[in-house]
Motif scaffolding. Structure first.
Motif, PDB file in Angstrom:
ATOM      1  N   ARG A  26      16.599  -3.963 -14.238  1.00 28.84           N
ATOM      2  CA  ARG A  26      16.112  -2.613 -13.957  1.00 28.84           C
ATOM      3  C   ARG A  26      17.303  -1.689 -13.760  1.00 28.84           C
ATOM      4  O   ARG A  26      18.244  -2.006 -13.077  1.00 28.84           O
ATOM      5  CB  ARG A  26      15.194  -2.599 -12.754  1.00 28.84           C
ATOM      6  N   SER A  27      17.225  -0.576 -14.383  1.00 30.05           N
ATOM      7  CA  SER A  27      18.292   0.406 -14.245  1.00 30.05           C
ATOM      8  C   SER A  27      17.850   1.455 -13.247  1.00 30.05           C
ATOM      9  O   SER A  27      16.933   2.218 -13.518  1.00 30.05           O
ATOM     10  CB  SER A  27      18.591   1.051 -15.595  1.00 30.05           C
ATOM     11  N   PRO A  28      18.494   1.499 -12.068  1.00 31.49           N
ATOM     12  CA  PRO A  28      18.064   2.465 -11.067  1.00 31.49           C
ATOM     13  C   PRO A  28      18.346   3.908 -11.489  1.00 31.49           C
ATOM     14  O   PRO A  28      17.732   4.823 -11.012  1.00 31.49           O
ATOM     15  CB  PRO A  28      18.895   2.100  -9.839  1.00 31.49           C
ATOM     16  N   HIS A  29      19.284   4.073 -12.400  1.00 34.93           N
ATOM     17  CA  HIS A  29      19.651   5.403 -12.882  1.00 34.93           C
ATOM     18  C   HIS A  29      19.583   5.391 -14.402  1.00 34.93           C
ATOM     19  O   HIS A  29      20.536   5.003 -15.067  1.00 34.93           O
ATOM     20  CB  HIS A  29      21.061   5.778 -12.425  1.00 34.93           C
ATOM     21  N   PRO A  30      18.461   5.815 -14.959  1.00 31.38           N
ATOM     22  CA  PRO A  30      18.304   5.738 -16.410  1.00 31.38           C
ATOM     23  C   PRO A  30      19.120   6.784 -17.169  1.00 31.38           C
ATOM     24  O   PRO A  30      18.947   6.958 -18.356  1.00 31.38           O
ATOM     25  CB  PRO A  30      16.799   5.955 -16.605  1.00 31.38           C
ATOM     26  N   MET A  31      20.026   7.459 -16.484  1.00 34.86           N
ATOM     27  CA  MET A  31      20.841   8.483 -17.117  1.00 34.86           C
ATOM     28  C   MET A  31      21.729   7.857 -18.199  1.00 34.86           C
ATOM     29  O   MET A  31      22.376   6.844 -17.968  1.00 34.86           O
ATOM     30  CB  MET A  31      21.723   9.159 -16.053  1.00 34.86           C
ATOM     31  N   ASN A  32      21.724   8.470 -19.372  1.00 36.47           N
ATOM     32  CA  ASN A  32      22.636   8.048 -20.440  1.00 36.47           C
ATOM     33  C   ASN A  32      23.990   8.660 -20.106  1.00 36.47           C
ATOM     34  O   ASN A  32      24.223   9.849 -20.340  1.00 36.47           O
ATOM     35  CB  ASN A  32      22.120   8.522 -21.800  1.00 36.47           C
ATOM     36  N   MET A  33      24.858   7.861 -19.531  1.00 35.70           N
ATOM     37  CA  MET A  33      26.122   8.391 -19.014  1.00 35.70           C
ATOM     38  C   MET A  33      27.018   8.949 -20.115  1.00 35.70           C
ATOM     39  O   MET A  33      27.669   9.973 -19.913  1.00 35.70           O
ATOM     40  CB  MET A  33      26.852   7.309 -18.223  1.00 35.70           C
ATOM     41  N   GLN A  75      29.526  13.721 -22.053  1.00 33.30           N
ATOM     42  CA  GLN A  75      29.912  14.521 -23.216  1.00 33.30           C
ATOM     43  C   GLN A  75      29.315  15.925 -23.181  1.00 33.30           C
ATOM     44  O   GLN A  75      29.935  16.880 -23.649  1.00 33.30           O
ATOM     45  CB  GLN A  75      29.500  13.819 -24.510  1.00 33.30           C
ATOM     46  N   SER A  76      28.135  16.059 -22.597  1.00 34.87           N
ATOM     47  CA  SER A  76      27.470  17.366 -22.604  1.00 34.87           C
ATOM     48  C   SER A  76      27.681  18.152 -21.313  1.00 34.87           C
ATOM     49  O   SER A  76      27.194  19.270 -21.192  1.00 34.87           O
ATOM     50  CB  SER A  76      25.971  17.191 -22.866  1.00 34.87           C
ATOM     51  N   ALA A  77      28.423  17.593 -20.353  1.00 33.70           N
ATOM     52  CA  ALA A  77      28.641  18.288 -19.074  1.00 33.70           C
ATOM     53  C   ALA A  77      29.547  19.495 -19.282  1.00 33.70           C
ATOM     54  O   ALA A  77      30.731  19.364 -19.549  1.00 33.70           O
ATOM     55  CB  ALA A  77      29.254  17.329 -18.059  1.00 33.70           C
ATOM     56  N   LYS A  78      28.943  20.682 -19.156  1.00 30.95           N
ATOM     57  CA  LYS A  78      29.688  21.917 -19.381  1.00 30.95           C
ATOM     58  C   LYS A  78      29.539  22.905 -18.233  1.00 30.95           C
ATOM     59  O   LYS A  78      30.323  23.831 -18.108  1.00 30.95           O
ATOM     60  CB  LYS A  78      29.243  22.555 -20.689  1.00 30.95           C
ATOM     61  N   GLU A 126      27.764  18.586 -10.945  1.00 30.71           N
ATOM     62  CA  GLU A 126      27.156  18.231  -9.656  1.00 30.71           C
ATOM     63  C   GLU A 126      26.142  17.101  -9.827  1.00 30.71           C
ATOM     64  O   GLU A 126      26.052  16.204  -8.988  1.00 30.71           O
ATOM     65  CB  GLU A 126      26.528  19.454  -9.005  1.00 30.71           C
ATOM     66  N   ALA A 127      25.391  17.139 -10.932  1.00 31.81           N
ATOM     67  CA  ALA A 127      24.426  16.061 -11.217  1.00 31.81           C
ATOM     68  C   ALA A 127      25.149  14.743 -11.447  1.00 31.81           C
ATOM     69  O   ALA A 127      24.706  13.689 -10.975  1.00 31.81           O
ATOM     70  CB  ALA A 127      23.563  16.419 -12.422  1.00 31.81           C
ATOM     71  N   LEU A 128      26.259  14.801 -12.163  1.00 35.84           N
ATOM     72  CA  LEU A 128      27.049  13.582 -12.388  1.00 35.84           C
ATOM     73  C   LEU A 128      27.613  13.061 -11.066  1.00 35.84           C
ATOM     74  O   LEU A 128      27.586  11.849 -10.801  1.00 35.84           O
ATOM     75  CB  LEU A 128      28.177  13.845 -13.387  1.00 35.84           C
TER      76      LEU A 128
END
Length: 123
Positions: free
Chosen positions: A27-34, A39-42, A48-50
């Motif tokens: 189980r992935s507690p954080h399903p975020m595609n890191m 790459q899209s953090a602008k 802040e989310a990261l």
């Protein structure tokens, strides 16, 4: 105790521990595609989310370390319950404690860097 029963109990314990480990990994507690998220953090909000993600992951890693400390104490408190495997289980727990603590520290460091990046950006 009969050698067959003792072997069966040990095999059952190993199977339960293995299943528990696999279930926690599955189980992935954080399903975020890191990769995509980084790459899209602008924006400030993106960073802040990261940072939040890394902080949550650090907390989970710390909780896992604490969990294995409790298991280690159990193996050390009553080693006769686990026979020859008590030392192996204890070593396994010590290694996991070290690994989880290192992972927690690395995640906290990543969170700090993303917080610093966000702080330097406009809202």
């Amino acid at each position: 105790m009969n050698a067959i029963i003792k072997t069966s109990l040990i095999a059952s314990l190993i199977a339960l521990l293995t299943l528990g480990l696999l279930a926690s990994c599955a189980r992935s507690p954080h399903p975020m595609n890191m990769t995509a998220a980084i790459q899209s953090a602008k924006t400030k909000a993106d960073h802040e989310a990261l940072a939040e993600h890394y902080e949550e992951t650090a907390e989970e890693m710390e909780n896992k370390a604490v969990e294995h400390e409790a298991l280690l104490r159990e193996y050390q408190r009553e080693p006769w319950r686990f026979g020859k495997l008590a030392t192996g289980f204890g070593n396994h727990c010590q290694n996991l404690i070290r690994i989880y603590r290192q992972a927690a520290e690395e995640n906290r460091e990543m969170a700090k860097m993303h917080r610093e990046t966000a702080a330097g950006m406009k809202p």
